[in-house]
Design a protein around this motif. Structure first.
Motif, mmCIF file in Angstrom:
data_model
loop_
_atom_site.group_PDB
_atom_site.id
_atom_site.type_symbol
_atom_site.label_atom_id
_atom_site.label_comp_id
_atom_site.label_asym_id
_atom_site.label_seq_id
_atom_site.Cartn_x
_atom_site.Cartn_y
_atom_site.Cartn_z
ATOM 1 N N TYR A 135 0.841 -1.205 0.000
ATOM 2 C CA TYR A 135 0.000 0.000 0.000
ATOM 3 C C TYR A 135 0.874 1.252 0.000
ATOM 4 N N ARG A 136 0.275 2.348 -0.444
ATOM 5 C CA ARG A 136 1.002 3.626 -0.506
ATOM 6 C C ARG A 136 0.115 4.746 0.006
ATOM 7 N N ARG A 144 -5.551 10.370 8.699
ATOM 8 C CA ARG A 144 -4.378 10.559 7.839
ATOM 9 C C ARG A 144 -4.036 9.241 7.153
ATOM 10 N N GLY A 145 -4.629 9.024 5.990
ATOM 11 C CA GLY A 145 -4.360 7.812 5.227
ATOM 12 C C GLY A 145 -4.956 6.568 5.854
ATOM 13 N N ASN A 146 -6.107 6.701 6.464
ATOM 14 C CA ASN A 146 -6.703 5.585 7.196
ATOM 15 C C ASN A 146 -7.361 4.579 6.263
ATOM 16 N N SER A 147 -7.015 3.316 6.430
ATOM 17 C CA SER A 147 -7.678 2.197 5.778
ATOM 18 C C SER A 147 -7.487 1.006 6.710
ATOM 19 N N GLN A 165 -4.285 -2.678 10.914
ATOM 20 C CA GLN A 165 -4.444 -1.256 10.603
ATOM 21 C C GLN A 165 -3.518 -0.780 9.486
ATOM 22 N N VAL A 166 -4.069 0.080 8.640
ATOM 23 C CA VAL A 166 -3.310 0.810 7.622
ATOM 24 C C VAL A 166 -3.494 2.294 7.925
ATOM 25 N N LEU A 167 -2.396 3.003 8.096
ATOM 26 C CA LEU A 167 -2.434 4.416 8.471
ATOM 27 C C LEU A 167 -1.055 5.006 8.217
ATOM 28 N N GLY A 175 0.347 -1.276 11.599
ATOM 29 C CA GLY A 175 0.994 -2.462 12.134
ATOM 30 C C GLY A 175 0.307 -3.046 13.348
ATOM 31 N N SER A 176 -0.703 -2.344 13.857
ATOM 32 C CA SER A 176 -1.430 -2.859 15.013
ATOM 33 C C SER A 176 -2.559 -3.777 14.574
ATOM 34 N N MET A 177 -2.921 -4.714 15.447
ATOM 35 C CA MET A 177 -4.212 -5.365 15.345
ATOM 36 C C MET A 177 -5.152 -4.419 16.081
ATOM 37 N N TYR A 178 -6.011 -3.779 15.343
ATOM 38 C CA TYR A 178 -6.696 -2.565 15.785
ATOM 39 C C TYR A 178 -7.355 -2.707 17.161
ATOM 40 N N LYS A 179 -7.020 -1.765 18.031
ATOM 41 C CA LYS A 179 -7.535 -1.648 19.400
ATOM 42 C C LYS A 179 -7.177 -2.842 20.291
#
Length: 255
Positions: free
Chosen positions: A106-107, A119-122, A139-141, A155-159
């Motif tokens: 991803y970019r 900011r670039g959240n996906s 997470q992608v951010l 890089g997180s597993m969200y929350k």
């Protein structure tokens, strides 16, 4: 007592020495099962021979809109990559998966604006579930120079689990994830037989080390498990529509 211990140790040593003299190397060698031969990609990140290519640069045939599986217009296709289309919502794979190895790149746009989660959240849902926004989100951010809560950064597993390190490249450069996903297993009554586990490499660095998930990854509330089987992989539409993030080179191997 002391002499008894010494004698026992001497006997054990003698027994070990005798076994070592009679043992042969082939006693601990086996030849089956024979591992399958799989041709790797020519360059790092290239799909191996047994991979299912989910996006190879030409079309989105392997994907559908979550909200309209019959739609032909999905996200915006470009030469070699595609970008998020916020108007059309999330996309997910037509195929369903259980355990797998995933490669995805991803970019973040070079001229990205905003801060924190805006900011670039996906997000990459390693198993998209049918209830609400359910699933297990990687997470992608943009966190190159952008602070947010640590269990919500790239890089997180969200929350649930923050990354071991921040491996983000600066906006405008391509990032990649390599993921090993082990899906949860459930008993007949819906209780958890074995939880989900995930290992994630971000730009060559380990960020999730065989992490055992506590359940799904909701935005609000505690994680929980609900019984499910094979599930699609989902990409989240959750960013600035005027500066959408891009994806390319996506492939998966069933494990």
């Amino acid at each position: 007592m002391r002499y008894r211990l010494i004698a026992t140790a001497l006997l054990a040593g003698a027994s070990f020495a005798a076994n070592a003299q009679t043992a042969k190397p082939e006693d601990t060698e086996f030849y089956t099962p024979v591992p399958a031969v799989v041709s790797p990609g020519k360059a790092p990140g290239d799909a191996p021979a047994d991979a299912i290519v989910l996006f190879g640069g030409k079309n989105l045939d392997e994907w559908i809109l979550v909200n309209d599986s019959s739609a032909t217009q999905k996200w915006d296709l470009h030469k070699g990559f595609f970008t998020v289309n916020k108007k059309n919502g999330d996309i997910c794979t037509k195929r369903k998966f259980t355990d797998f190895q995933l490669h995805i790149e991803y970019r973040i746009p070079a001229d990205i604006e905003g801060s924190g989660q805006a900011r670039g959240n996906s997000g990459i849902f390693l198993a998209a579930l049918p209830w609400g926004a359910g699933g297990y989100e990687l997470q992608v951010l943009d966190n190159y120079e952008n602070k947010t809560y640590t269990n919500g950064q790239a890089g997180s597993m969200y929350k649930q689990s923050p990354p071991l390190v921040n491996a983000c490249r600066k906006p405008g450069e391509w990032n990649y994830y390599d993921v090993v996903w082990t899906a949860p297993r459930f008993n007949e009554d819906g209780t958890v037989k074995s939880p989900a586990r995930v290992t994630v490499i971000h730009n060559g660095l380990l960020v999730q080390n065989n992490y055992e998930l506590k359940g799904d990854t909701p935005y609000i509330g505690a994680p929980q498990y609900r019984k499910h089987g094979p599930a699609p992989i989902k990409l989240q539409s959750h960013g600035d529509p005027s500066k959408p993030i891009s994806y390319r080179n996506i492939w998966v191997r069933n494990l």
